[in-house]
Design an enzyme around this catalytic site. Sequence first.
Site, PDB file in Angstrom:
ATOM      1  N   HIS A  65       0.742  -1.051  -0.393  1.00  0.00           N
ATOM      2  CA  HIS A  65      -0.255  -0.122  -0.332  1.00  0.00           C
ATOM      3  C   HIS A  65       1.024   1.273  -0.220  1.00  0.00           C
ATOM      4  CE1 HIS A  65       0.728  -1.090   4.182  1.00  0.00           C
ATOM      5  NE2 HIS A  65       1.019   0.493   4.567  1.00  0.00           N
ATOM      6  N   CYS A 178       2.276   3.944  11.809  1.00  0.00           N
ATOM      7  CA  CYS A 178       3.109   3.183  10.803  1.00  0.00           C
ATOM      8  C   CYS A 178       3.230   3.546   9.671  1.00  0.00           C
ATOM      9  CB  CYS A 178       2.241   1.731   9.956  1.00  0.00           C
ATOM     10  SG  CYS A 178       0.881   2.642   8.766  1.00  0.00           S
TER      11      CYS A 178
END
Length: 668
Positions: A65, A178
Amino acid sequence: MSELITAELVDLDLSATTKDAAARSLGERMVAAHRVTDLDGFLADVAAREAQMPTGLDGGIGIPHCRSEHVNAPTLAFGRSAAGIDFGAADGPADLIFLIAAPAGADDDHLTILSGLARRLMDPEFTAALRAGTDPAAVAALIRGEEPTPEAGGTEPETETAEADGSVPFRIVAVTSCPTGIAHTYMAAESLAAAGRAEGVEVTVETQGSAGFKKLDAGVIAAADAVIWAHDVEVREKARFRNKPLVDVGVKAGINRPAELIAEARRKAERGEIAAVSEADGGSGSGSGDGGGSGADHAHFGVRLRTYLMSGVSYMVPFVAAGGLLIALSFAIGGYEIASAKSVADHFVWGEADSWAALLNQIGSAAFAFLVPVLAGYIAYGMADRPALVPGFVGGSIALTVNAGFLGGLVAGLLAGAVVMAIQRVPVHATLRGIMPVLVIPLIASAVVGFLMFIVVGKPIASLQNALTDWLNGLSGSNAVILGVVLGLMMCFDMGGPLNKVAYAFAVGGLADPTDGSLKVMAAVMAAGMVPPLAMALATTVRKKLFTKTERENGRAAWVLGASFITEGAIPFAAADPLRVIPSVMAGGAVTGALSMAFGATLRAPHGGVFVVPLIGEPFLYLLAIAAGTLVATALVVLLKGARRAAPDAAGEAGATGSDDSRVTVAA
């Protein structure tokens, strides 16, 4: 508003065999659906995100991603692989692959949908339904949430905590984050919440992701018995969690082993082991992660050691840049003899250039005097946080006193961090916890580190430092060339990463007490560090067709970055095609480092690139070394990329146009 995923974005028979080929195959579906405008640019962003940390998760899941300017609508593509594809998960290949694409300025609503998917991936019934699905439209509806599956847990990380007997459960507050803030952040939150429910522990999670940053209520934090940070970027407003037992790990640990983290948090609470989080950490955070965290407690020793050393180096670099450039400027104005001028506090004439040169030199020298103490202090800080700063700085200062220099600072920082970590493991009564980080630990640790540096290790390190200095001064001929090759390879291997910083720190350490040998090393290091961005700038200029539009734009910026000695300007190219770019620039850097040493070029400034050429010994030969290395790196990268491009064309002419691997252009 377009749907996040449609049947056209689902491939239930993904034939790709590598993660790059899988990203390309699913990315092509996004292009066909008019969700991605530039496939190669988007895949470069995916590869750059993958280079930060593998996106494979236990349970056969891969979630590549990124956020990218080449995405015009938040999009998710799903592929199911019969053979499995390696995304770096500990338990093996992934058969469920989700490619998540978010625009650079994605709205919160869509990112919330993505975070919801991340949490649902923690539900085994949801993943089982994905593996059993046979209709792409039905699978797309399932992912969108239109086909309900029994949820193993809710979509909120907060948990049900009231126990039947009315007792108060153990309470944990957690933060997950993250680098992209899309998937791992929310998967770790759900994983911790589910483990808490199973253990009878109240777990309340703050997700610091792209869908928003909603702070935990101060009362919830105050009532918590322990804290868990599962993060790969700096936790924002850390001071809220001070004086609590803390488990500090990477985000994937929060996903893969939440029960262990909860158990560790309980053990730390039972021992009364609290975190030393400073008031200075109360800001929003920059995500740099310099000060430790990100799973350092549980990483391999080599990884932890690198993290500690990089913490010290990263805080030292601003002192190097400010002090070194001030000293270099003073030499440019007043000549090298200005270093022996009297103190400007006693004698300063406003109209004399030499007075201004002496002023700049003495300010720069004052900044340089902090190099070793700052290095030692922040190595210790990276290991044990705020309480380690005092013994680290004290040890670094003693290293200068006993002439142990740069090596002494490294050892002092590691000793200070180790001593503080040992003291923090000693159980103490609750009444003493408040004064431990500000009084007891700095006092005891400073005394211990001072004793070790003065009496035990200081003199041997000083002898080693002197031997290293003598060796550098005696370098000539083939020995100097070999050192130049090694330094050039290190500077260009990771372009701003650990090896690059080690080589740079080695060179800068010699400037604190400059000799002819140390000045040659500084010249070779800066020259080699300029090669990667200059080579990529030249390559994108002479062979434009080998690069994407985004890479060509980056190439124009790389001219300035390379000329300024900012090696990181080549990182986008290396992230997109590491097996061709990195060896090419390493070869060019080795050539430049070797030639610089062979020419006897010297450099008194720690930074500045071509803008400090007047301060370089043998400047024309020095620039020749940089040009030679740049040409070598450019020729190799053009040759390798040209061969890569020719291979698919040849395969197509032979009738092999169906191969996934023949179309891979990112991180082959």
